[in-house]
Design an enzyme around this catalytic site. Sequence first.
Site, PDB file in Angstrom:
ATOM      1  NE  ARG A 152     -10.457   1.200  -8.448  1.00  0.00           N
ATOM      2  CZ  ARG A 152     -10.275   0.639  -8.838  1.00  0.00           C
ATOM      3  NH1 ARG A 152     -11.833  -0.362  -8.897  1.00  0.00           N
ATOM      4  NH2 ARG A 152     -10.233  -1.047  -8.270  1.00  0.00           N
TER       5      ARG A 152
ATOM      6  CE1 TYR B 112     -11.353  25.895 -17.221  1.00  0.00           C
ATOM      7  CE2 TYR B 112     -10.958  23.780 -17.474  1.00  0.00           C
ATOM      8  CZ  TYR B 112     -10.784  24.714 -17.161  1.00  0.00           C
ATOM      9  OH  TYR B 112      -9.864  24.732 -16.235  1.00  0.00           O
TER      10      TYR B 112
ATOM     11  CG  ASP C  43     -18.648  23.110 -17.479  1.00  0.00           C
ATOM     12  OD1 ASP C  43     -19.577  23.146 -16.343  1.00  0.00           O
ATOM     13  OD2 ASP C  43     -17.300  22.743 -17.675  1.00  0.00           O
TER      14      ASP C  43
ATOM     15  CE  LYS D 110     -12.575  25.701 -11.784  1.00  0.00           C
ATOM     16  NZ  LYS D 110     -12.848  25.937 -13.213  1.00  0.00           N
TER      17      LYS D 110
HETATM   18  C1  LIG Z   1     -12.176  24.157 -14.078  1.00  0.00           C
HETATM   19  C2  LIG Z   1     -13.504  24.653 -14.763  1.00  0.00           C
HETATM   20  C3  LIG Z   1     -13.634  23.086 -15.264  1.00  0.00           C
HETATM   21  C4  LIG Z   1     -12.328  21.593 -14.952  1.00  0.00           C
HETATM   22  O1  LIG Z   1     -12.543  21.633 -13.556  1.00  0.00           O
HETATM   23  P1  LIG Z   1     -11.155  21.031 -12.435  1.00  0.00           P
HETATM   24  O2  LIG Z   1     -12.140  20.757 -11.069  1.00  0.00           O
HETATM   25  O3  LIG Z   1     -10.939  21.846 -12.734  1.00  0.00           O
HETATM   26  O4  LIG Z   1     -11.031  19.979 -13.315  1.00  0.00           O
HETATM   27  C5  LIG Z   1     -15.096  22.530 -16.453  1.00  0.00           C
HETATM   28  N1  LIG Z   1     -15.624  23.406 -16.568  1.00  0.00           N
HETATM   29  C6  LIG Z   1     -15.154  24.671 -16.174  1.00  0.00           C
HETATM   30  C7  LIG Z   1     -16.566  25.827 -17.131  1.00  0.00           C
HETATM   31  C8  LIG Z   1     -14.418  25.538 -15.567  1.00  0.00           C
HETATM   32  O5  LIG Z   1     -14.553  26.468 -14.676  1.00  0.00           O
END
Ligand SMILES: *Cc1c(COP(=O)(O)O)cnc(C)c1O
Length: 381
Positions: free
Chosen positions: A45, A97, A170, A195
């Site tokens: 962890r 998001y 982000d 992504k």
């Molecule tokens: C998918 C996404 C998230 C969340 O990520 P997860 O891996 O699904 O928890 C946060 N911000 C953006 C812009 C995203 O496209």
Amino acid sequence: MKEETKLIQSILSDPLTGAISTPIYQTSTYVQEAPGIHKGFDYTRTNNPTRKILEHLITDLEYGYASLAFSSGLASIDAVIKLLKYGDEIIAVDDIYGGTFRLLNLYKKLGINTKFVDTTNTEKSTSLVSNNTKLVWLETPTNPTLKISDIKSISKKSKKINPKVLIVVDNTFASPAIQNPIKLGADIIIHSATKYLAGHSDVLAGLITVKDPKLYEKLKYIQNATGGVLSPIDCWLTIRGSQTLYLRVKKQSENAFKIASFLDKKKDSCIDKVYYPGLSYHKNHSIALKQQRYFGGIVSFSLKNDTIESSKKIVTSTKIFKLAESLGGTKSLICHPSTMTHKSTPLEIRINAGIQDSLIRLSLGIENIEDLIDDIDQALK
Ligand SMILES: *Cc1c(COP(=O)(O)O)cnc(C)c1O
């Protein structure tokens, strides 16, 4: 070193065996010589060698001081919000998001409030910054209409009003191949590595990269205290996938540009609006040109026949584009935000964000563009 070289060089070979592919250190604990005497690892962890390689990699890519890997993008976002206390305030991009919106809503009952604003307007957003503001939360480009905010000017102007404010970007939709927010004045970068970074639709992962050592220590403490770490095998998948990031994003951006141009030509027939930062009439085209290396792999469009039924017909008629949520993988995906990713967004907010009933979002993969255009063409017909 140029970025593409640095990415590959950042993935260190295993010091113990020389293995060139990062070993998956699938272990929870580590044998100690004497209490507290060990090789820098005591419990997974807290620290894991495979995770360390991934964290090192993203730090290099994003020009940060250090990084932390979490079990999902949202777990990493949650860790950042835990820096705040009762009475603190966040200023955030209005079409944030959906999952982040839901999380910020949870924090409201703990006394952490968020003000939402159209951050494409620098003056309007920075005029909200006060002494209570702890975070300015940007997403650029946004989902699904690809609004672009000026990271550099928002950072500069916000810090002028309150030097303690932290700028969070982000960077999921852009990826480090397109922009590096720390270089533009951000303090914290978030990635849903699910992504573009991992890039193959086979893993959930979140990453935080920070500019400042003290901030890193605070977030490291939060991560160890709450435990949402990325497992060794998922670290390995993310390292493995990331190696082709630049190749993929370049190809995905080229495909997106060509699809956007194709859709744009259909505006005299069935297409209403096309959203792509690379099109000269996109309302944030000039800042995209300045801030980004590519325009990205996402394109959205709406139909003149603005109904849920007509767009449902299209999203169920494509053969190469698969109907699915998420984005950034090698396979092209198609999605209908108003009934999928944004179905729980209240109607008025959804329409205000430009998400018409017929809006369709494409995430371009790495297939041949002629096949992709043919597929969209036959679905439109
Ligand atoms: C998918 C996404 C998230 C969340 O990520 P997860 O891996 O699904 O928890 C946060 N911000 C953006 C812009 C995203 O496209």
